[in-house]
Design an enzyme around this catalytic site. Structure first.
Site, PDB file in Angstrom:
ATOM      1  N   ASP A 147      58.586   7.966   6.502  1.00 45.71           N
ATOM      2  CA  ASP A 147      60.055   7.912   5.878  1.00 45.71           C
ATOM      3  C   ASP A 147      60.810   6.633   6.683  1.00 45.71           C
ATOM      4  OD1 ASP A 147      60.774   9.032   8.315  1.00 45.71           O
ATOM      5  OD2 ASP A 147      60.832  10.912   7.971  1.00 45.71           O
ATOM      6  N   ALA A 148      61.999   6.860   6.473  1.00 51.78           N
ATOM      7  CA  ALA A 148      62.854   5.640   7.066  1.00 51.78           C
ATOM      8  C   ALA A 148      62.922   5.836   8.435  1.00 51.78           C
ATOM      9  CB  ALA A 148      64.354   5.933   6.667  1.00 51.78           C
TER      10      ALA A 148
END
Length: 157
Positions: free
Chosen positions: A22-23
């Site tokens: 994810d980020a």
């Protein structure tokens, strides 16, 4: 039939890539399921069964149910070892216990159980496991670990 599996679980090794995260650089939860799917596929391959060839013989494996518990995050560039241990062998299904561990420290990141059903490719209706596949899994479960760590092949060589 419960598998009396004393053999070492198969370990599929993989690396965490950017696309898996994810980020924040942490593995997105659903990707652990992908890693586990790959480990089951490689377990079959190690026993001499290639899923594309099985499909040509009107046989598919589908996940009937899954359960996962997340313990710690994997991060970008981590090397993972994903196990696929057969714990139950039924007429038309296999149950696997699986773990995802970070290497080299062996930290448990995720674990789960998966019931995988054997179905006909043309109708998706349940079908019995082929004798050769059943024998390969039953033989693995009943023979115990090879002292060299090698997993026996279906031909026993």
């Amino acid at each position: 039939m419960r598998a009396q599996n004393e053999a070492q679980p198969h370990a599929y090794r993989c690396r965490v890539y950017y696309e898996d995260t994810d980020a924040g650089g942490i593995v997105y939860y659903v990707n652990y399921l992908k890693f586990m799917e790959r480990a089951r596929t490689e377990r079959l391959r190690e026993l001499g069964f290639i899923q594309s060839r099985l499909a040509e013989e009107n046989l598919l494996f589908v996940v009937h149910s899954s359960e996962a518990r997340y313990h710690a995050p994997a991060r970008l560039d981590d090397e993972l070892a994903v196990s696929a241990e057969l714990i139950e062998l039924n007429r038309a299904s296999l149950r696997f216990r699986q773990q995802v561990r970070r290497q080299p420290d062996g930290a448990l990141l995720c674990e789960g159980q998966f019931l995988v059903a054997c179905v006909r490719a043309d109708s998706l209706k349940p079908r019995s496991l082929p004798d050769a596949l059943r024998s390969a899994f039953a033989g693995l479960a009943l023979t115990g670990p090879d002292p060299t760590g090698r997993v026996p092949s279906p031909a026993g060589d």
